[in-house]
Design a protein around this motif. Structure first.
Motif, PDB file in Angstrom:
ATOM      1  N   ASN A  55       0.831  -1.211   0.000  1.00 29.54           N
ATOM      2  CA  ASN A  55       0.000   0.000   0.000  1.00 29.54           C
ATOM      3  C   ASN A  55       0.864   1.258   0.000  1.00 29.54           C
ATOM      4  O   ASN A  55       0.351   2.363   0.162  1.00 29.54           O
ATOM      5  CB  ASN A  55      -0.967   0.009   1.190  1.00 29.54           C
ATOM      6  N   ASN A  56       2.168   1.072  -0.196  1.00 29.69           N
ATOM      7  CA  ASN A  56       3.076   2.230  -0.243  1.00 29.69           C
ATOM      8  C   ASN A  56       4.274   1.866  -1.119  1.00 29.69           C
ATOM      9  O   ASN A  56       5.404   1.801  -0.654  1.00 29.69           O
ATOM     10  CB  ASN A  56       3.516   2.602   1.170  1.00 29.69           C
ATOM     11  N   ASP A  65      -0.671   3.003  -4.021  1.00 30.61           N
ATOM     12  CA  ASP A  65      -1.301   2.195  -2.985  1.00 30.61           C
ATOM     13  C   ASP A  65      -1.989   1.023  -3.681  1.00 30.61           C
ATOM     14  O   ASP A  65      -3.206   1.010  -3.875  1.00 30.61           O
ATOM     15  CB  ASP A  65      -2.313   3.036  -2.200  1.00 30.61           C
TER      16      ASP A  65
END
Length: 206
Positions: A55-56, A65
């Motif tokens: 997500n990063n 993300d």
């Protein structure tokens, strides 16, 4: 009576102008039996999905993300197709795995691969399928998503929607309004409205 008649006419006109669905969909077929479309064995009314995506995730100063985009994309299918009850429950048979990473220059924003008993049947880099499958994996390629003008969040989700459609058994669709159109991101078609019936129809006998 006159008001009722006018209302009925307006209702028909609205349905004509704003169709609920065009039922646009295509499948991969058994070459020996064109009435038999390849599908996810066991159907779509139970099973597990797993998301192996960050997500990063940052590439060349662009951060994605991917986990959220996948969940939002799958939610579109989940809310439109009935019954579609493959979930992140970790209680049943693994049927869908979602991945995202930098896979290098592929000339593809994403693709799907299909497996049976642990052996890969085919993948949608060539967009063909050679048999029924019990596990589908989808991939988002950060390298090609970021190449040139980085994709927006909506565009990444659109790619995920498209690849999940393959995982559920849909092939490419020529209709420009379909999310399964090869160029759905370019045409701005991010809604499963024109494709959801194809999934329901494929598994109606399961």
């Amino acid at each position: 009576m006159k008001k009722l008649l006018i209302s009925s006419i307006l209702g028909v006109l609205c349905l004509s102008i704003f169709p609920i669905s065009t039922f646009a969909y295509e499948y991969w077929y058994d070459p020996n039996n064109t009435d038999n479309a390849w599908e996810l064995l066991g159907g779509i009314d139970d099973g597990d999905l797993d998301i192996f995506a960050d997500n990063n995730f940052t590439i060349n100063n662009t951060t994605y993300d991917f986990a959220t985009e996948y969940r939002d994309a799958y939610s579109d299918w989940y809310s439109s197709v009935g019954p579609l009850y493959i979930t992140e429950s970790n209680r049943g048979t693994n049927k869908l795995w979602f991945y995202a990473d930098d896979y290098g220059e592929q000339g593809l924003n994403g693709w799907a691969s299909f497996y049976l008993d642990g052996n890969r049947q085919q993948d949608c880099k060539s967009c063909s399928l050679e048999g029924n499958y019990d596990l589908a994996k989808t991939y988002l390629n950060a390298h090609d998503l970021e190449d040139g003008t980085p994709f927006t969040s909506a565009e990444v989700e659109a790619v995920a929607i498209h690849e999940i459609g393959h995982a559920l058994g849909l092939s490419h669709e020529d209709d420009e309004d379909a999310v399964m159109n090869t160029y759905n991101v370019d045409t701005g078609n991010f809604n499963v409205l024109y494709d959801d019936y194809g999934v329901t129809n494929l598994y109606k006998n399961n």
